[in-house]
Each structure stands twice: as C-alpha cells, then as structure tokens.
Enzyme design. Structure first.
Site, PDB file in Angstrom:
ATOM      1  N   SER A  56     -27.933  10.421  11.929  1.00  0.00           N
ATOM      2  CA  SER A  56     -28.002   9.497  11.419  1.00  0.00           C
ATOM      3  C   SER A  56     -27.131   8.849  13.043  1.00  0.00           C
ATOM      4  O   SER A  56     -27.141   7.698  12.555  1.00  0.00           O
ATOM      5  CB  SER A  56     -26.948   9.274  10.609  1.00  0.00           C
TER       6      SER A  56
ATOM      7  N   ARG B 208     -30.405  32.493  26.404  1.00  0.00           N
ATOM      8  CA  ARG B 208     -30.101  30.718  26.643  1.00  0.00           C
ATOM      9  C   ARG B 208     -30.930  30.338  27.751  1.00  0.00           C
ATOM     10  O   ARG B 208     -31.103  29.166  27.596  1.00  0.00           O
ATOM     11  CB  ARG B 208     -29.099  31.178  26.165  1.00  0.00           C
TER      12      ARG B 208
ATOM     13  N   HIS C  33     -17.880  14.460  18.445  1.00  0.00           N
ATOM     14  CA  HIS C  33     -16.905  14.889  17.827  1.00  0.00           C
ATOM     15  C   HIS C  33     -16.589  14.169  16.835  1.00  0.00           C
ATOM     16  O   HIS C  33     -15.864  13.303  16.595  1.00  0.00           O
ATOM     17  CB  HIS C  33     -16.097  15.633  18.910  1.00  0.00           C
TER      18      HIS C  33
ATOM     19  N   ASP D 125     -15.992  21.049  23.495  1.00  0.00           N
ATOM     20  CA  ASP D 125     -15.217  20.410  22.569  1.00  0.00           C
ATOM     21  C   ASP D 125     -14.103  19.361  23.974  1.00  0.00           C
ATOM     22  O   ASP D 125     -13.077  19.243  23.145  1.00  0.00           O
ATOM     23  CB  ASP D 125     -14.766  20.584  21.653  1.00  0.00           C
TER      24      ASP D 125
ATOM     25  N   GLU E  97     -17.912   6.978  13.915  1.00  0.00           N
ATOM     26  CA  GLU E  97     -19.480   7.367  14.683  1.00  0.00           C
ATOM     27  C   GLU E  97     -19.849   6.207  15.192  1.00  0.00           C
ATOM     28  O   GLU E  97     -20.582   6.255  16.582  1.00  0.00           O
ATOM     29  CB  GLU E  97     -19.706   8.438  13.877  1.00  0.00           C
TER      30      GLU E  97
HETATM   31  C1  GRF Z   1     -21.485  14.103  13.153  1.00  0.00           C
HETATM   32  O1  GRF Z   1     -20.380  14.350  12.402  1.00  0.00           O
HETATM   33  C2  GRF Z   1     -20.570  14.572  14.716  1.00  0.00           C
HETATM   34  O2  GRF Z   1     -19.868  13.853  14.853  1.00  0.00           O
HETATM   35  C3  GRF Z   1     -21.737  15.965  14.642  1.00  0.00           C
HETATM   36  O3  GRF Z   1     -22.341  17.011  13.997  1.00  0.00           O
HETATM   37  C4  GRF Z   1     -22.293  14.936  13.146  1.00  0.00           C
HETATM   38  C5  GRF Z   1     -23.682  15.311  13.312  1.00  0.00           C
HETATM   39  O4  GRF Z   1     -24.343  13.789  12.376  1.00  0.00           O
HETATM   40  N1  GRF Z   1     -21.043  16.231  16.126  1.00  0.00           N
HETATM   41  P1  GRF Z   1     -25.902  12.856  12.526  1.00  0.00           P
HETATM   42  O5  GRF Z   1     -26.644  13.973  12.575  1.00  0.00           O
HETATM   43  O6  GRF Z   1     -25.566  12.320  13.001  1.00  0.00           O
HETATM   44  O7  GRF Z   1     -26.048  12.737  11.399  1.00  0.00           O
END
Ligand code: GRF
Length: 211
Positions: free
Chosen positions: A15, A68, A112, A148, A177
């Site tokens: 999203s 990795r 985050h 983070d 976000e």
């Molecule tokens: C979000 O809450 C972001 O902050 C975290 O993971 C989630 C990802 O959600 N890092 P999406 O895949 O962007 O919907």
C-alpha cells in the site's frame, strides 16, 4: 532537473508502494518509479504495479538459500539494469547486509510504523498501545546497517484513542504513512536533505499530523 529513478522494494501488500506510484504520476513530482522489486513471488503489490504499467522484478531470496550476499548481488544487478538513483523500502521484510546498505548510503529510504527511535522492530502498534503512549505515528528514515536506526527524514503523528486496538491504531498510522512517504521521497529527490552528524537537516517541512 531530471527526475530521480526510484526502485521500490516490497514483500507484501504494497500500500505504501501504491502511494508512491500515485504521487509520481504527477509530472512535477521529482521522482519516477522505474521498477518495483519483490523478494516474494506472490506479493500482492506486484499485480498492482504491473497494472499501473510499472516494470516489476522478483528476486526470490529462497533461491539463494542462506547466502545473503548472493541474494543481494542479484538485487544489485536488477537495480543497475534500471539505472536506479534512489531505493525505497516499503514493507520489505529482509534484513540487508552492511555491504548492500553501504552501496546505497544516503540513497535508500525506509518507512517504519512508529515514531522512531521508539518501537524499533516488529509489532509496533501493539507495543505503542501497551506503553500507554498518547501519540504514535510513522517515520521515514535513511537506511543504515543497524535496523530502524538511520537519520530521520520525516515523521507523521497520530493520537492514540482510549478505545483503540491494534487494528484501529494501525489503520490510523497507515493513512499517515501514505502521505508521509511521498513527502519524504520528494524532499530527498529534490536534494533538500543533508545528513549532518546523524541528523537530517531539511529545507522544507518534514512533519505531518493526523487529519
Ligand atoms: C507498513 O506499515 C510499513 O510502515 C512497514 O510495513 C508495512 C508495509 O505495508 N514497514 P504495505 O506493504 O506498504 O501496505
């Protein structure tokens, strides 16, 4: 000024990726989404990126087993193919090695779901609720080897309501976000962000409140 070429790395829903794609549709936005890369072949976000006409790639970490660096070299090759300037992690659920992070020093962003430096790691909404904090939110920061912990570019704040549960709080943060990530990427793509002694000095307003 040429628009910056951005890769979005996802693992799931995507999203935040959608929010960045939408922002970049505006020709005056200083970044274009050149490719969406997922480590999960079935990530929901991939279908959306394809339907938006954006190049996609899958770099499946499982193919590389525990190696990795091999996974990251494959990722790096994909980024090179698309001549990427900036990388946005958006729900990308793999830890990256210092080697990879160094390649993108100052050019890789992450979002985050908490007001860093509070609540690093997972389950941020449950932990914020349990803490009794009255505000919560989201942070976009530069990626450094320690999880983070990179310099904070922008933050968005939401209130915590008495009746909140993890889902209601998560939804309120997610809405922020989706406005915050495009704002932060814009500031970086326009060259308005300087990192000095681990802090971002910003020419602009790097702060959002809940509507
Ligand atoms: C979000 O809450 C972001 O902050 C975290 O993971 C989630 C990802 O959600 N890092 P999406 O895949 O962007 O919907």
């Amino acid at each position: 000024m040429a628009r910056k070429r951005v890769a979005i790395l996802i693992s799931g829903r995507g999203s935040n990726m959608v929010a960045l794609i939408e922002a970049a549709k505006d020709a005056s936005y200083p970044a274009e989404i050149a490719v969406v890369i997922s480590n999960e072949p079935d990530a929901e976000g991939l279908a959306h990126a394809r339907s938006a006409g954006i190049a996609t790639a899958v770099v499946d970490h499982r193919v590389h087993g525990k190696n990795r660096e091999a996974f990251e070299r494959a990722l790096q090759a994909e980024l090179a193919v698309h001549r990427i300037d900036l990388v946005c992690l958006a729900g990308f659920m793999r830890l990256l090695t210092p080697w990879f992070v160094e390649q993108w020093n100052g050019r890789m962003l992450n979002i985050h779901p908490a007001l860093l430096p509070a609540f690093k790691g997972l389950d941020t909404h449950a932990r914020a609720l349990a803490s009794g904090a009255k505000i919560h939110g989201a942070t976009v920061h530069f990626v450094v080897p320690e999880m983070d912990s990179g310099a904070i570019i922008a933050q968005g704040v939401v209130p915590v309501a008495d009746g909140d549960n993890e889902a209601t709080l998560a939804a309120r943060v997610l809405e922020v976000e989706h406005r915050l990530y495009p704002l932060a990427l814009k500031l970086v793509a326009e060259g308005r962000v300087r990192v000095v002694d681990g802090r971002c000095l910003i020419d602009g307003v790097p702060m959002l409140n809940s509507p």
